[in-house]
Each structure stands twice: as structure tokens, then as C-alpha cells.
Design a protein around this motif. Structure first.
Motif, short mmCIF file in Angstrom:
data_model
loop_
_atom_site.label_atom_id
_atom_site.label_comp_id
_atom_site.label_asym_id
_atom_site.label_seq_id
_atom_site.Cartn_x
_atom_site.Cartn_y
_atom_site.Cartn_z
N ALA A 153 0.84 -1.21 0.00
CA ALA A 153 0.00 0.00 0.00
C ALA A 153 0.86 1.25 0.00
N THR A 154 2.02 1.19 0.67
CA THR A 154 2.95 2.32 0.70
C THR A 154 3.40 2.68 -0.71
N ALA A 155 3.83 1.66 -1.47
CA ALA A 155 4.29 1.90 -2.84
C ALA A 155 3.16 2.40 -3.73
N ILE A 156 1.97 1.86 -3.53
CA ILE A 156 0.84 2.27 -4.36
C ILE A 156 0.46 3.72 -4.08
N ARG A 157 0.47 4.12 -2.81
CA ARG A 157 0.16 5.53 -2.49
C ARG A 157 1.17 6.46 -3.15
N VAL B 222 -0.17 1.50 -11.10
CA VAL B 222 -1.17 1.31 -10.05
C VAL B 222 -2.22 0.30 -10.48
N ARG B 223 -2.69 0.41 -11.72
CA ARG B 223 -3.74 -0.48 -12.20
C ARG B 223 -3.32 -1.95 -12.22
N LYS B 224 -2.03 -2.20 -12.27
CA LYS B 224 -1.55 -3.58 -12.23
C LYS B 224 -1.65 -4.17 -10.82
N ASP C 238 -9.95 3.37 -10.41
CA ASP C 238 -10.82 4.47 -10.87
C ASP C 238 -11.03 5.49 -9.77
N ASP C 239 -11.25 5.03 -8.55
CA ASP C 239 -11.46 5.94 -7.43
C ASP C 239 -10.16 6.65 -7.03
N LEU C 240 -9.05 5.93 -7.09
CA LEU C 240 -7.78 6.53 -6.69
C LEU C 240 -7.41 7.71 -7.59
N PHE C 241 -7.73 7.60 -8.88
CA PHE C 241 -7.34 8.67 -9.79
C PHE C 241 -8.46 9.69 -10.02
N SER C 242 -9.52 9.59 -9.22
CA SER C 242 -10.57 10.61 -9.31
C SER C 242 -10.87 11.24 -7.95
#
Length: 394
Positions: free
Chosen positions: A205-209, A220-222, A230-234
Motif C-alpha cells: 500500500a505504501t508503494a501504491i500511495r 497502479v492499475r496492475k 478508478d477511485d484513486l485517480f478521481s
């Protein structure tokens, strides 16, 4: 109904979390998986990247049957109290039989042994622990060294990762409340807890944030389901507003007020207060306040607790008082069964505003902090957020 619980944050929900839910359902033999999830603020002392209802919906879409909120007073606490609060709430649910968690070492017996060892601290162990703490070491490092010196190197080795530490604390909490539930350690796949490197499918989760903040949508999508990406980028939250509010809280509270916050003792309140006056930048303040003994997550939790007005007295009261089960999201097809079970729990379930009348005075004090956390989170992300309405997910 047999219940398997998962204590989580989902900040954000990723492929590793989906894997744990899948394994919990397959290996526990339970009829439903209920997640006990931190709300809008996490154990790292930060505002979550997405609001609690959005994260709860992600978990249900991935296979969880319901998500209950871990009250803010616990979600902003160190591992021991984080675990005690979550286990106490899960244990109030009829049919709670299994507690699943991800870890580096999936040996159940090692967790049981380590929990017994750390729960039964001898006088000699406590004396050595105090010596290491006086030498300026963090509690985690001091405990590890004390365990090694008292001949319990196997336990010290197990307690080298955050997930294993939490697993041991979960088992200790189960022992403490007399629960008959058994633990189900599931070996993590992919990146470690704080691994900042991005991998193909199972990043932390750290790397994804970090990747979200850098706009690395493809990477991220991978690592997350499409509905999460979709929510993370909106709607991902910008943490800069939270940082300003946290420094403001440190500036406006007296050293005495700060000293009432859990883990803010031994002069740390004076250190934070003095540094806040000279370092209005949150990251600079955090860097200068952090030492070998006072790790950064401890400082962040203190600052977040100052912002929300959460002191140690309230936390201690919450650990003893009858509380509540705040339902954030539930799978539509399982709603009747799950809500029926929660309706028979030792603590009242909250699915709508009218249920608040069932709360004790202490529970209302704790719940008010959840509402304040939602309001401040709305201020941080610049838009209103859901404060109380349960989501029913198809």
C-alpha cells in the motif's frame, strides 16, 4: 453463522488484500468474512487516501461480506491497543470463530508461543527492557533486544516485521478477552509491508500511495482492482491540508494538553511543542522530532490525535466500555443474514442514525470522535463525505 474476521486498513485496497480475503474464505470454513477496518485515519497517523465508505465498498466488491469501522480512538493507536480494540469488537459478534491476517511467517504455533511469551513478561525481562529504553531505543527494538538477552531469540526473530507484530498482538488480545476464536495466519505474497518498490501485481500500500501521488496510473492499475484504480485517480485525498491542520493543532495546544495524548510522555510533549513553533512545515517537524526512540509513526499518531482531541483517558475508557459496531458496507445478498447476526451482538450495531440512541454515554463520546474525523476528513479532501449511512453493495 460462522464468522471469519479480518482487521485491516485498506489504504488503499490492493491485490494482496483480495488474496487474503480469498484465502480466508477458502481456509476458515466460515460462512461470512467481516472486516474490521480503520476509518478515515490510519495507524500511521495519516489521513487515508480514500474515505472509509469508498474503501469499505472496495472490500465488499472483492469478496468481503461486511465491513465494520474500527473507531478512530483505536485506529490512531499503537499496535497493542489497535489490536485490543479491534479484537474486542469482533469478539462481540456471535459466531466469531477465526481471525485471519497476512504475515511473513504463517506458523500458527509460533504466533501462539510468541503471544504467551510477550504476555508473561518476567521481572528480569522488564528490567532489561527498561535499560534498553533508557539507552534511547524504540520500544520495538528494545523489546527485541531484551527478548534475545533473556533467551527468547525465536520470538524476537518473529517480531521483526509489522505484520508479524500485529499478528502476535491479535493473539494476545484474543487471550486477554477470553475469546475462543483461532488465528489463521496467511503468508503474504509479493511486497513487504513498507516496501516502496513497485512490483507487477503485489505491491505494498505504501508503494501504491506513492505511485498515485506521482501519477503512475499504469503501474497502479496492475496492483489494484479496476474499481479501486478508478477511485484513486478521481478522488484520492491530498495530504497537504491534513499536514497543515496537524501542525496547527500542535501549535494551539499546550504542552500539558499534548502530554495527555497516548505515548506523548517523558518530555516528548515539550519537544513537539518547541519544534512546532520553529518548524511550521509538517515534514520538517516530523523529521526533527523523530529519533531512534521516538519513531516517525509515533509522532504522526500524536499529531493526528492532537488534531482530533483524542487523549489517553478516552482510549482507556473505550477499552472497557460497551461500544458499538458501525456498519460501513454490507454485501446486498448477505445483508439480512449479516445484519441479523450483528443485531444479536454484545454491542449495538449502527446502520442508521436512529441506532445511535442505543449507545452508552462512553460509546457516544467515542462515536463523536468518528463523526469529527469524518468532518475533518471532508475539510481535508475539500468535499462532503458520508458520515453515517451504511452502503449496500450488489
Amino acid at each position: 453463522m460462522k464468522i471469519c474476521g479480518i482487521i485491516c486498513e485498506y489504504n488503499p485496497f490492493h491485490n494482496g488484500h483480495a488474496y487474503l480475503i480469498e484465502r480466508a474464505k477458502a481456509e476458515s470454513g466460515c460462512d461470512a468474512v467481516i472486516c474490521m477496518m480503520s476509518g478515515n485515519f490510519t495507524q500511521r497517523g495519516e489521513a487515508a487516501i480514500l474515505d472509509k465508505y469508498t474503501r469499505a465498498s472496495h472490500a465488499v466488491l472483492a469478496g468481503a461480506d461486511a465491513v465494520i469501522e474500527l473507531p478512530t480512538v483505536f485506529s490512531l493507536s499503537p499496535a497493542e491497543i489497535f489490536a485490543k480494540g479491534a479484537v474486542r469488537l469482533l469478539n462481540a459478534i456471535p459466531g466469531f470463530e477465526t481471525l485471519a491476517f497476512g504475515c511473513e511467517e504463517p506458523d500458527r504455533e509460533r504466533f501462539l508461543s510468541a503471544a504467551k511469551t510477550t504476555a508473561e513478561e518476567s521481572r528480569g525481562f522488564r528490567r532489561i527492557l527498561k535499560l534498553h529504553l533508557k539507552a534511547g531505543k524504540s520500544f520495538t527494538r528494545a523489546r527485541s533486544d531484551a527478548l534475545i538477552e533473556t533467551g527468547r531469540g525465536d520470538t524476537a526473530a518473529l517480531l521483526q516485521s509489522p505484520n508479524n507484530i500485529l499478528g502476535v498482538e491479535y493473539q494476545k488480545a484474543l487471550f486477554a478477552c477470553g475469546s475462543l476464536a483461532t488465528i489463521l495466519p496467511v503468508k503474504r505474497t509479493g511486497a513487504g509491508y513498507s516496501d516502496e518498490e513497485l512490483y507487477k501485481n503485489f505491491s505494498s500500500a505504501t508503494a501504491i500511495r506513492s505511485a498515485v501521488s506521482e501519477g503512475k496510473e499504469r503501474a497502479v492499475r496492475k496492483n489494484v482492482p479496476d474499481y479501486v484504480a478508478d477511485d484513486l485517480f478521481s478522488a484520492a485525498t491530498d495530504g497537504s491540508v491534513f499536514k497543515k491542520l496537524a501542525v496547527y493543532a500542535a501549535l494551539t495546544q499546550s504542552a500539558e494538553q499534548l502530554s495527555r495524548i497516548l505515548d506523548c510522555s517523558e518530555g516528548l510533549e515539550n519537544r513537539i511543542k518547541a519544534l512546532a513553533k520553529d518548524n511550521p512545515d509538517y515534514d520538517t517537524l516530523l523529521e526533527k522530532a523523530t529519533t531512534k526512540r521516538y519513531i516517525s509513526s509515533r509522532i504522526r499518531r500524536i499529531l493526528a490525535s492532537a488534531l482530533l482531541g483524542i487523549d489517553e483517558d478516552l482510549i482507556r475508557k473505550a477499552l472497557k466500555a460497551p461500544l458499538y459496531l458501525k456498519v460501513l458496507a454490507v454485501k446486498n445478498e448477505k445483508a439480512d443474514d449479516v445484519l441479523s447476526v450483528l443485531g444479536r451482538a454484545a454491542f449495538p450495531a449502527i446502520a442508521r442514525k436512529g441506532d445511535l440512541s442505543n449507545l452508552s454515554a462512553a460509546a457516544k463520546d467515542v462515536y463523536e470522535k468518528d463523526i469529527l474525523a469524518a468532518d475533518i476528513y471532508g475539510l481535508i479532501c475539500g468535499r462532503p463525505v458520508n458520515r453515517s449511512q451504511t452502503l449496500f453493495i450488489r
